[in-house]
Every structure is written in C-alpha cells, then in structure tokens.
Design a protein around this motif. Structure first.
Motif, mmCIF file in Angstrom:
data_model
loop_
_atom_site.group_PDB
_atom_site.id
_atom_site.type_symbol
_atom_site.label_atom_id
_atom_site.label_comp_id
_atom_site.label_asym_id
_atom_site.label_seq_id
_atom_site.Cartn_x
_atom_site.Cartn_y
_atom_site.Cartn_z
ATOM 1 N N PHE A 163 0.848 -1.196 0.000
ATOM 2 C CA PHE A 163 0.000 0.000 0.000
ATOM 3 C C PHE A 163 0.884 1.247 0.000
ATOM 4 N N LYS A 164 0.381 2.303 -0.606
ATOM 5 C CA LYS A 164 1.139 3.547 -0.776
ATOM 6 C C LYS A 164 0.771 4.608 0.255
ATOM 7 N N VAL A 165 -0.360 4.463 0.902
ATOM 8 C CA VAL A 165 -0.821 5.433 1.896
ATOM 9 C C VAL A 165 -1.342 4.676 3.097
ATOM 10 N N CYS A 166 -1.041 5.168 4.307
ATOM 11 C CA CYS A 166 -1.567 4.517 5.505
ATOM 12 C C CYS A 166 -1.829 5.553 6.586
ATOM 13 N N GLY A 167 -2.727 5.208 7.527
ATOM 14 C CA GLY A 167 -3.054 6.085 8.638
ATOM 15 C C GLY A 167 -2.180 5.790 9.844
ATOM 16 N N LYS A 168 -2.401 6.561 10.926
ATOM 17 C CA LYS A 168 -1.585 6.409 12.131
ATOM 18 C C LYS A 168 -1.662 5.004 12.700
ATOM 19 N N GLN A 169 -2.865 4.444 12.765
ATOM 20 C CA GLN A 169 -2.997 3.124 13.380
ATOM 21 C C GLN A 169 -2.429 2.024 12.484
ATOM 22 N N GLN A 170 -2.440 2.251 11.166
ATOM 23 C CA GLN A 170 -1.824 1.280 10.269
ATOM 24 C C GLN A 170 -0.305 1.292 10.413
ATOM 25 N N VAL A 171 0.256 2.440 10.834
ATOM 26 C CA VAL A 171 1.685 2.495 11.161
ATOM 27 C C VAL A 171 1.978 1.529 12.294
ATOM 28 N N ASP A 385 -6.809 0.223 24.424
ATOM 29 C CA ASP A 385 -6.969 -0.455 23.138
ATOM 30 C C ASP A 385 -5.659 -0.433 22.359
ATOM 31 N N ASP A 386 -5.095 -1.606 22.091
ATOM 32 C CA ASP A 386 -3.922 -1.709 21.225
ATOM 33 C C ASP A 386 -4.156 -2.756 20.136
ATOM 34 N N CYS A 387 -5.418 -2.920 19.752
ATOM 35 C CA CYS A 387 -5.776 -3.869 18.695
ATOM 36 C C CYS A 387 -5.670 -3.128 17.352
ATOM 37 N N TRP A 388 -4.412 -2.856 16.957
ATOM 38 C CA TRP A 388 -4.162 -1.993 15.805
ATOM 39 C C TRP A 388 -4.812 -2.505 14.531
ATOM 40 N N GLU A 389 -4.854 -3.815 14.367
ATOM 41 C CA GLU A 389 -5.366 -4.390 13.129
ATOM 42 C C GLU A 389 -6.863 -4.192 12.953
ATOM 43 N N LYS A 390 -7.583 -3.826 14.029
ATOM 44 C CA LYS A 390 -9.035 -3.663 13.939
ATOM 45 C C LYS A 390 -9.488 -2.197 13.973
ATOM 46 N N MET A 391 -8.585 -1.302 14.304
ATOM 47 C CA MET A 391 -9.003 0.084 14.563
ATOM 48 C C MET A 391 -9.531 0.815 13.344
ATOM 49 N N GLU A 392 -9.101 0.419 12.156
ATOM 50 C CA GLU A 392 -9.547 1.127 10.965
ATOM 51 C C GLU A 392 -10.471 0.279 10.094
ATOM 52 N N GLU A 393 -11.008 -0.793 10.671
ATOM 53 C CA GLU A 393 -11.915 -1.644 9.906
ATOM 54 C C GLU A 393 -13.294 -1.015 9.737
ATOM 55 N N ASP A 394 -13.679 -0.115 10.648
ATOM 56 C CA ASP A 394 -15.025 0.429 10.640
ATOM 57 C C ASP A 394 -14.996 1.882 11.098
ATOM 58 N N TYR A 395 -15.837 2.715 10.488
ATOM 59 C CA TYR A 395 -15.918 4.119 10.903
ATOM 60 C C TYR A 395 -16.630 4.289 12.239
ATOM 61 N N ASN A 396 -17.337 3.253 12.679
ATOM 62 C CA ASN A 396 -18.163 3.385 13.882
ATOM 63 C C ASN A 396 -17.409 3.116 15.177
ATOM 64 N N TYR A 397 -16.307 2.385 15.114
ATOM 65 C CA TYR A 397 -15.586 2.064 16.337
ATOM 66 C C TYR A 397 -14.105 1.846 16.062
ATOM 67 N N PRO A 425 -6.545 9.426 18.378
ATOM 68 C CA PRO A 425 -5.715 8.287 18.767
ATOM 69 C C PRO A 425 -6.254 7.624 20.018
ATOM 70 N N PRO A 426 -6.022 6.314 20.177
ATOM 71 C CA PRO A 426 -6.554 5.610 21.348
ATOM 72 C C PRO A 426 -5.879 6.092 22.625
ATOM 73 N N PRO A 427 -6.595 6.108 23.745
ATOM 74 C CA PRO A 427 -5.969 6.478 25.031
ATOM 75 C C PRO A 427 -4.729 5.628 25.294
ATOM 76 N N CYS A 428 -3.753 6.235 25.964
ATOM 77 C CA CYS A 428 -2.481 5.546 26.207
ATOM 78 C C CYS A 428 -1.973 5.885 27.599
ATOM 79 N N TRP A 429 -1.532 4.876 28.341
ATOM 80 C CA TRP A 429 -0.987 5.100 29.673
ATOM 81 C C TRP A 429 0.402 5.693 29.604
#
Length: 451
Positions: A163-171, A385-397, A425-429
């Motif tokens: 892929f040529k473009v990715c978002g923060k969570q895909q990083v 939440d650190d389930c990076w592979e699921k964060m951009e699967e849906d606009y709703n969650y 970005p997801p909350p982070c400790w």
C-alpha cells in the motif's frame, strides 16, 4: 556576605510537608510548587509519580464521524488518583502532528512526519531526537501529508507491504508495533530504545550516543511482546519461547547476545478457553515484570460483543427483516494471568495480584503497588486499546476498548467514557519512572541474566 534568611516554608520539617503533599490534589500541588524552591522540588516528585491516561480531545472524538481521525491528537490527561481530566490549553505540536508509537518510563515515543522518531517527556517538556527508521522499515520515504496520512515509497527489497498510503494506526499495525526504553533519559543513564517492528518479525535497538539502529539477531519471530529489565531484553515468541538478550551496556555494538531461549508449553487453561471461543475473536499477550516474577497476561478480544457481553459471530448481526447489520464492536472479554516458574519451566496461574495493579496497552506493560494511590484498584488490570489491526476496519468504532478488569470477580468497569466508540488516537498510559522506582525499588529481580 550575609547568609540568605530561610523562609518559614523552608523551615517546615521534610516529613511534615511530604505527608501533606501526599494528600493534595494536582492543582494544589502546582500551587505548592510556587511557594519556594524546596517545595517546588518536593512537589515535582509527587506530580511525576501519578499514573496518567493520555486522551484525545473529547470534542473532536464526539463531534467527528471517523473520517478525519488521522488529524486528531492528544489533548489532555486523565488523573487516575483524582478521577479527573486536565485539558491542555495549548496542544503541543508533538501531540497533534506525530504518531505515538510507545510509552515507557514516563516518556512518550513519537514518529514525526518523515519517519524520524523522538522521545518526549510531557511533564518536563524535553524532546530527544532519534535516528530515522525509514531504511529499517524498508522505505525510501515516509512522509505525512496534510490529510494526516503517511505517503510511502518502498525500497525495492521490501516485499512485506504494497500500500502507498496509511493512517496512524496502520503504522502501528504494520510498521512499529511497540517502542520501549531500556533506561531513563532524564537520569542521564545509558538508555536505549527498542522497537518491535515490521509485522512483529524484527526487533531493533538504538543506544544513546550512536546514530543508527541495530537489528537484533532473533531466533523465533514473530513476537507477541517485549520488555526491558536491568539492561536485558525479553521477547515472547509466537511459539511460546522467551528469548533474552544482554544489551551490552556502552559497548553494545556486536555484543547484543542471546542469553537464553526458553520454550514453554502454553497454559492449559488459556488453550482450552481459546478453543471454546475459536472463531469469535483473537488473543493478545503481554509480558510484565512484577517484583521478582515474570508475568504472562493473556487477553481475549471478541470480534463482535453485544452490550451485555455476549460473543457473537458476523452472521448473528444479520436478521431476515433487517438488511443493515447490527453494530457490535470488538471488546475485551477476559484476562488470564500467569507467572513463570523458572525451575519447572512452566506458566503457573496467578489467582491474585494482591496489592498490585497492571497497566497494559500501547505502553510498556508495568505493575505498580496501589497503596500510595487513592482510587487505584487493587488486584486489577487497567487496559487500553492496542488492537491496531481492527481500529480502521469500521468508521463506527476503534480505539474504544479500554477499562478496568477485576481479577477476583472477573468484572469490568470503565475508566473514562466517551459518547463515541471511535476514539483515535486511542488512550495511552504514561507511567512516570519516579512512580515505578518508588513502588518497585524494594523488589529484587531474579529474572535470568539480571544479576
């Protein structure tokens, strides 16, 4: 020359104002810091010992539709001790324009717009630049555009991604899964930075004073988690082995040595439970050093979880009368906790953490005592939440899976709630090193290679 006369504040016995500071709110501590130099120094230690949860802007999260999440940034801190949010009047550029790739020893690790990582201490406003990671990630170029996405140009030898473009969570999903520190930069120690990267296949190390990254020789990739302790690196492999490397101190070049390779059977309880819910979700794994024990945390995340906690499949979301699927985001359903028995070489289930709490997520996993922290619940797991592979699967969650899990009664409760399930970005400790030192200083580590 006449000696400076001590103020009344300076004359208060140390043990008295320490007992007072221990009971003050965050705002009161900031006011106490302004009284005199001695109070400022003492209050600084209390401020830096609090556990914080970094949050994005509540307004941006709740008014957004998920389409512009790559331009969202962190905008405040949730103080766990006071159960209160402190919003930033001015959001640091680092929080908005960069991608957070880790949190360790009170420092945040960010990736700037041109694949250049840096360390940032939000309490002291200190920034430390690190070497570029573009070549390490198999990239000619990684540049963030005005839409908040990263445009990529690959080296020819890179066969992992296309892929040529990715978002923060895909990083986080594909390129850098975790970033941790092997020391404390604010103490001028000989610290290093460790990256779990490239689909968890590689581990890279950078030591202070050098201008490059070293790819560590690994035996059993991919890896589920990494931790640093006493200048040693521990990595949990997919085949349940634990590899330990000596980071080698100042002369680390050519001396990062694999000290041991321990292959362990997977815990029967988690194996059986995993089989019973196979097809309903996925598991994540964490290594945590808690006093003289090495813990393994198994976290099961259901793909579709109803409001009452019921695990569903994708087919359960459809009905004969409704063509629009029911929206059930992924949720954490249970945790299992084990400690490593080094004599028997097996994982032993932990039924209670006693007075300790664990903090898991995109940060380096840590264990702390709760005795000195009001509102921090004992025998609990605080998770983000650190389930990076699921964060951009849906606009709703996505980024929403946070909470507190009580090990004794297996119950869940929220930490901080948004009205939206799309939180990026997801909350982070961020757990300051001063807090860890005060709570873990009495523990004597007995992990292999740490003496």
């Amino acid at each position: 020359m006449a000696k400076r006369r001590k103020s009344l504040a300076d004359q208060v016995p140390t043990e008295i104002f320490w007992s007072i500071f221990n009971k003050l709110s965050f705002i009161d501590l900031l006011q106490a810091k302004a009284v005199c130099s001695s109070w400022n120094l003492a209050a600084e230690e209390f401020v830096s010992k609090m556990p914080w949860l970094m949050l994005p802007s509540k307004k941006e999260v709740e008014e957004g539709d998920g389409a512009f999440v790559n331009n969202n940034g962190y905008n405040g801190f949730f103080n766990l001790c006071e159960n209160r949010v402190y919003n930033l009047k001015t959001t640091p550029m680092e929080f908005r324009e960069s991608c957070c790739i880790g949190s360790s020893n009170g420092w945040l690790v960010f990736l700037e717009h041109k694949a250049v990582p840096f360390l940032f201490n939000p309490f002291k406003q200190i920034k430390i630049h690190l070497p570029s990671v573009d070549y390490l990630l198999g990239l000619k170029k990684m540049e963030r555009n005005e839409d908040g996405e990263y445009e990529l140009d690959y080296l020819k030898k890179n066969q992992r991604f296309f892929f040529k473009v990715c978002g923060k969570q895909q990083v986080r999903e594909c390129f850098i899964q975790k970033a941790i520190l092997s020391g404390k930069p604010d103490c001028n120690e000989n610290f290093g930075v460790v990256l779990l990267c490239n689909n968890r296949e590689e581990i890279a190390y950078h030591q202070r004073g050098y201008n490059s990254w070293t790819v560590i020789d690994v035996s059993h990739p991919p890896y589920r988690d990494i931790i640093c302790h006493k200048n040693h690196l521990y990595a949990l492999s997919d085949n349940n082995s634990i590899e330990v490397w000596d980071l080698g101190g100042r002369d680390y070049v050519g001396r990062i040595v694999n000290k041991s390779d321990i292959v362990l059977p997977f815990p029967d309880k988690s194996h059986t439970k995993g089989n019973s819910v196979r097809g309903f979700g996925t598991s994540k794994f964490y290594l945590v050093e808690s006093c003289d024990d090495l813990l393994l945390i198994v976290r099961f995340i259901g793909d579709y979880v109803d409001f009452d906690g019921t695990l569903l499949t994708e087919w359960d979301l459809l009905t004969e009368t409704c063509t629009q699927p029911k929206i059930c985001p992924y949720r954490t359903c249970f945790f299992h906790v084990y400690k490593l028995d080094f004599d028997e070489l097996k994982w032993v289930e932990v039924e209670s953490l006693n007075d300790r709490a664990l903090f898991l997520g995109g940060n380096q996993s840590v264990s702390v005592s709760v005795q000195s922290f009001p509102n921090c619940e004992t025998n609990s797991i605080y998770f983000t939440d650190d389930c990076w592979e699921k964060m951009e699967e849906d606009y709703n969650y996505g980024g929403h899976d946070t909470g507190i899990y009580n090990i004794k009664d297996e119950s869940f409760k929220p930490i901080y709630e948004f009205s939206s399930d799309k939180i990026q970005p997801p909350p982070c400790w961020i757990i300051p090193s001063a807090m860890l030192e005060s709570q873990l200083g009495q523990c004597v580590a007995s992990l292999p290679g740490c003496n």
